[in-house]
Design a protein around this motif. Structure first.
Motif, mmCIF file in Angstrom:
data_model
loop_
_atom_site.group_PDB
_atom_site.id
_atom_site.type_symbol
_atom_site.label_atom_id
_atom_site.label_comp_id
_atom_site.label_asym_id
_atom_site.label_seq_id
_atom_site.Cartn_x
_atom_site.Cartn_y
_atom_site.Cartn_z
ATOM 1 N N SER A 70 -46.855 0.444 15.200
ATOM 2 C CA SER A 70 -47.516 0.406 16.511
ATOM 3 C C SER A 70 -48.677 -0.585 16.527
ATOM 4 N N ALA A 71 -49.411 -0.715 15.416
ATOM 5 C CA ALA A 71 -50.519 -1.675 15.354
ATOM 6 C C ALA A 71 -50.003 -3.104 15.431
ATOM 7 N N TRP A 72 -48.793 -3.326 14.961
ATOM 8 C CA TRP A 72 -48.164 -4.654 15.050
ATOM 9 C C TRP A 72 -48.036 -5.052 16.511
ATOM 10 N N ALA A 73 -47.450 -4.170 17.335
ATOM 11 C CA ALA A 73 -47.251 -4.479 18.754
ATOM 12 C C ALA A 73 -48.584 -4.729 19.452
ATOM 13 N N ALA A 74 -49.583 -3.909 19.141
ATOM 14 C CA ALA A 74 -50.892 -4.073 19.767
ATOM 15 C C ALA A 74 -51.516 -5.415 19.388
ATOM 16 N N LEU A 238 -39.286 -2.950 33.021
ATOM 17 C CA LEU A 238 -37.924 -2.577 32.612
ATOM 18 C C LEU A 238 -37.905 -2.045 31.179
ATOM 19 N N LEU A 239 -38.635 -2.704 30.287
ATOM 20 C CA LEU A 239 -38.684 -2.226 28.909
ATOM 21 C C LEU A 239 -39.384 -0.876 28.817
ATOM 22 N N ALA A 240 -40.398 -0.663 29.639
ATOM 23 C CA ALA A 240 -41.056 0.641 29.671
ATOM 24 C C ALA A 240 -40.068 1.719 30.088
ATOM 25 N N ALA A 241 -39.246 1.428 31.110
ATOM 26 C CA ALA A 241 -38.237 2.388 31.549
ATOM 27 C C ALA A 241 -37.278 2.719 30.404
ATOM 28 N N ASN A 357 -44.200 -6.424 24.726
ATOM 29 C CA ASN A 357 -44.851 -5.474 23.816
ATOM 30 C C ASN A 357 -45.659 -4.436 24.574
ATOM 31 N N LEU A 358 -46.285 -4.851 25.685
ATOM 32 C CA LEU A 358 -46.963 -3.864 26.519
ATOM 33 C C LEU A 358 -45.973 -2.876 27.106
ATOM 34 N N GLY A 359 -44.811 -3.377 27.544
ATOM 35 C CA GLY A 359 -43.792 -2.499 28.090
ATOM 36 C C GLY A 359 -43.326 -1.471 27.081
ATOM 37 N N ILE A 360 -43.119 -1.919 25.842
ATOM 38 C CA ILE A 360 -42.699 -0.998 24.784
ATOM 39 C C ILE A 360 -43.760 0.071 24.552
#
Length: 414
Positions: A70-74, A238-241, A357-360
C-alpha cells in the motif's frame, strides 16, 4: 509549416528526439517497454506472493508487512508529478532506463534487507522511480507511433502489466517455497538491470514521430486542457469501482462451486484478451469505447451477487468482469493521450499513474468501509454506482469535445 531543425535528444516528457515519422509500428521498442512494465508491476506485487515468509523472517505482523504494497501506491501518487517535472529536460530513453535501474537496485536491497525498516525504505525508493517511469513510458509509447496507432502501442506496452498480474504472484510464491522469500526479489532485480540496459539501447535507436508527422494533429490550434484531468479522474473512478469488490475477491467468489483459483486464472487470462481487443479496435473511437467499457463494468459488478447460481453462469460473470478490467487500462489511457495531443502529453502521461493508483486506494478503502458497515453482500451493488458515474462522465466529455471540434471546424472554414 514543418520544422526543419535537426534531430536532438528528447526531453523526458517534452519535445521529440527525432523528426522522422514511422512508417510501421516500432515493435521492438514497444515490446521493450512492455517488458519494463512487466518488471515494475511484478515488483509492486511481489510482497503479496511471499508475505507469510517475509513477516516471519523480519519479525513483523501481517498487517504491517502489507504496508509494503500500500505504501508503494501512495508513493507513486505523491512522487509522480514532482519527479517528472524535475526530469523534464532529460532524454526520455535515459529516464526510462535509469528509473528501471533504480527499481532494480532498490529491489536487490529489499532482497538483502536485514530489517523491516530497510525493506520499507527500499520499497519507497523503488516506488518513486516507478512513478517517474510510468509517466515517461506513457508519453514515449505514443510518441513513437502515429496518432492512429496509439491504442495498439498502449495495449502492447500495458500487456506486460497484465501478464505480470497473472504470472508474478504464483511464480514468486513457487520460488519462495523452493529457496526462500528473498530469491524472487533477487531474480526480479537482475531481470530489471538487464531490461534497463536493453531499453537504453533500443529506445534511443527508435525515432520519435513529430507533431506534423503524426497524421491528425492540428498544430495551429491548441487542444483544451480540461479533458486531461477529467478523463484521468473518470478512469480512476472505474478502477475504484473494480477494487471495491476485488479487494475481497476470494470471499466474493466463494459462493461459486467452481474453485476460486480456477476462476482467478480465467479472470486473468480473459484480461489478456481484453488488452488484445483494445489493440485491435481501440484506435477507431477511444471515447465511445471508454463509455462502453464503463457500462460493461457496471453490468459485471451488478451480476456478481448472482455467483453460485450455476457453474456456467459463474464462469460467464467472471469472464465478463475480467475482460472489462483488462481492457479498461489501455482504453482509458489511449483516450487520454489522444485527447491531450502533443500540447498536453506531459500532463496526461503523469495523470494516468496518479489517477489509477488513487482509484485503487480509494476503491480498496471504500470496499473495506462498506464491508464494515453493510456487509460483503452489498459491496458489488454499491460498486455499480461509480461505474455508472464514469460511463455518464465519459459520455458527457465525448459530447462536449465533439461540439468543440465542430465549432473549431466551422471557424476554420470561415
Amino acid at each position: 509549416m514543418k520544422s526543419t531543425r535537426s534531430a536532438r535528444p528528447s526531453p523526458a516528457l517534452g519535445p521529440p528526439r527525432a523528426t522522422t515519422p514511422l512508417s510501421r509500428t516500432p515493435r521492438t521498442a514497444l515490446v521493450t517497454m512492455s517488458a519494463t512494465v512487466f518488471i515494475v508491476v511484478s515488483a509492486e506485487m511481489m510482497p503479496t506472493a511471499v508475505l507469510p515468509m517475509l513477516t516471519a523472517d523480519l519479525g513483523v505482523e501481517l498487517a504491517t508487512a502489507g504496508l509494503l504494497v500500500s505504501a508503494w501506491a501512495a508513493t507513486v501518487v505523491v512522487s509522480s508529478f514532482p519527479l517528472t517535472r524535475l526530469m523534464a529536460r532529460l532524454d526520455r530513453p535515459a529516464v526510462i532506463a535509469g528509473a528501471l535501474a533504480v527499481v532494480a537496485l532498490a529491489t536487490l536491497v529489499t532482497a538483502s534487507a536485514p530489517t523491516y525498516a530497510v525493506a520499507m525504505g527500499s520499497r519507497l525508493v523503488a516506488a518513486a522511480a516507478t512513478g517517474l517511469l510510468w509517466a515517461t513510458i506513457n508519453v514515449h509509447a505514443v510518441s513513437i507511433v502515429r496518432e492512429g496507432s496509439m491504442a495498439r502501442a498502449t495495449a502492447v506496452v500495458l500487456f506486460g502489466g497484465t501478464i505480470a498480474t497473472v504470472v508474478s504472484i504464483p511464480v514468486g510464491n513457487a520460488l519462495a517455497d523452493l529457496a526462500g522469500w528473498r530469491i524472487p526479489f533477487v531474480v526480479l532485480g537482475v531481470m530489471a538491470l538487464l531490461v534497463a540496459a536493453v531499453a537504453l539501447v533500443v529506445l534511443r535507436a527508435t525515432p520519435v514521430v513529430t507533431e506534423d508527422g503524426a497524421g491528425t494533429v492540428e498544430t495551429d490550434v491548441r487542444r483544451p486542457l480540461w479533458p486531461v484531468p477529467v478523463i484521468g479522474a473518470l478512469g480512476g473512478l472505474l478502477l475504484a469501482a473494480h477494487f471495491m469488490p476485488f479487494t475481497f475477491v476470494a470471499e466474493i467468489l466463494a459462493p461459486s462451486a467452481l474453485p476460486a483459483p480456477l476462476l482467478l486464472v480465467a479472470f486473468g487470462a480473459v484480461g489478456v484478451a481484453g488488452v488484445a481487443a483494445v489493440a485491435a479496435v481501440g484506435d477507431r473511437s477511444p471515447g465511445r469505447l471508454a463509455v462502453l467499457l464503463a457500462a460493461m463494468m457496471a453490468a459485471s459488478l451488478a451480476l456478481l451477487p448472482a455467483l453460485g447460481s450455476s457453474l456456467l453462469r459463474d464462469l460467464m460473470i467472471v469472464l465478463l468482469w475480467g475482460l472489462v478490467v483488462g481492457a479498461v487500462g489501455p482504453s482509458v489511457q489511449t483516450y487520454l493521450m489522444r485527447t491531450a495531443g502533443p500540447e498536453h502529453r506531459r500532463l496526461a502521461g503523469t495523470t494516468m499513474p496518479v489517477a489509477m493508483n488513487l482509484g485503487i486506494a480509494v476503491g480498496a478503502a471504500a470496499g473495506s468501509g462498506a464491508v464494515d458497515r453493510w456487509g460483503l453482500d452489498r459491496v458489488p451493488v454499491l460498486a455499480v454506482a461509480p461505474a455508472v458515474l464514469a460511463a455518464a462522465g465519459f459520455l458527457a466529455v465525448g459530447r462536449i469535445l465533439r461540439a468543440h471540434r465542430a465549432v473549431r471546424a466551422k471557424a476554420s472554414a470561415q
